[in-house]
Each structure stands twice: as structure tokens, then as C-alpha cells.
Design a protein around this motif. Structure first.
Motif, PDB file in Angstrom:
ATOM      1  N   GLU A 109      35.622  50.301  40.598  1.00 22.42           N
ATOM      2  CA  GLU A 109      35.273  49.376  39.521  1.00 22.42           C
ATOM      3  C   GLU A 109      34.415  48.199  39.980  1.00 22.42           C
ATOM      4  N   ALA A 157      42.181  39.851  37.748  1.00 18.51           N
ATOM      5  CA  ALA A 157      42.269  41.306  37.624  1.00 18.51           C
ATOM      6  C   ALA A 157      43.444  41.848  38.433  1.00 18.51           C
ATOM      7  N   ARG A 204      38.051  35.661  39.180  1.00 19.15           N
ATOM      8  CA  ARG A 204      38.105  36.872  38.352  1.00 19.15           C
ATOM      9  C   ARG A 204      38.810  38.014  39.074  1.00 19.15           C
ATOM     10  N   VAL A 263      44.963  45.498  36.485  1.00 17.45           N
ATOM     11  CA  VAL A 263      43.995  46.261  35.697  1.00 17.45           C
ATOM     12  C   VAL A 263      43.861  47.700  36.198  1.00 17.45           C
TER      13      VAL A 263
END
Length: 139
Positions: free
Chosen positions: A86, A65, A61, A70
């Protein structure tokens, strides 16, 4: 689903080990120390398998990202600030996870390649033995 079943088994194993610890000394003596140790070891193995799977998912993941950038739509000027705000991890930790993903991908590629792409040759006949000759200057 396998992860849930595995986690349930792990919890049951730990619960069993905990019940054994809370037994009276006379009941505890009935169970061998080796059996308790084996139960705990099985529980630890299950927990480690769960951690390995979780790290693989997390690393994938983070890779996704990073590749999708992102940070840009989220308004972060750098990958470092995105990781901190984040994901609550450092940039170094994020890059370690990216390295984990690269390693897992390389291992998967090597395993999936099979024997067809091997550059080595397996011969059915064993190598010829070398003959040992005496040194010509020997008496």
C-alpha cells in the motif's frame, strides 16, 4: 497555505540562482559570490523546512494507519505486507516513521508543558559563595 507560499519562495530563489548561472561572464562578475551563496543557502533552508513538515505529516499518517489497523480491512496478513503493497515502503521504514512521530509528540509535550510543571526551582538570590579555609595542618 504557508507551505505553498514557502514553496513558491523557494522556487523563485532557485530560479534566480539559475538565471545568474546562465548570465554572461561579465554580468556574472557583477554579482558577488557571497550574494549568490546566500541566495542558494536561503533556498536550501526553505526546501529543508518543507521536507521537515512533509516528514512530520507522513509520519503522523503512518501512525494513524498503524493504530487503525488498516491492514485488516485491506486484506493484508501483516503490517509488513501492508507497508510494501500500500505504501511502497519497508516495515523498517514504517517503524522509523512511527519513531519520528513518538519523538515529535514527546517534544511537543515537553514544550507545551511550560514552566508550571518544572521540578527545578529558580531562586532569585545567587548561591552563597563557599569560604575557603586553610588546611589545619598547613604551617
Amino acid at each position: 497555505m504557508d507551505g505553498i507560499v514557502s514553496a513558491r519562495r523557494t522556487m523563485e530563489t532557485w530560479a534566480s540562482a539559475t538565471r545568474t548561472r546562465s548570465m554572461s561572464p561579465s554580468r556574472r562578475g557583477r554579482r558577488s559570490t557571497a550574494a549568490r551563496a546566500r541566495e542558494m543557502t536561503v533556498g536550501l533552508r526553505g526546501a529543508m523546512d518543507n521536507v521537515r513538515r512533509s516528514v512530520a505529516v507522513l509520519a503522523t499518517r503512518v501512525r494513524d494507519a498503524h493504530a487503525a489497523r488498516v491492514r485488516v480491512p485491506l486484506g493484508h496478513g501483516s503490517w509488513e505486507s501492508c507497508c510494501a503493497a500500500e505504501f511502497d515502503i519497508s516495515r523498517a521504514q514504517a517503524y522509523r516513521l512511527l519513531d519520528v512521530t513518538r519523538s515529535l509528540t514527546a517534544i511537543h509535550g515537553a514544550v507545551a508543558a511550560g514552566i508550571e510543571t518544572s521540578r527545578t526551582r529558580d531562586s532569585a538570590r545567587p548561591p552563597r559563595p563557599r569560604s575557603i579555609t586553610a588546611c589545619p595542618s598547613a604551617p
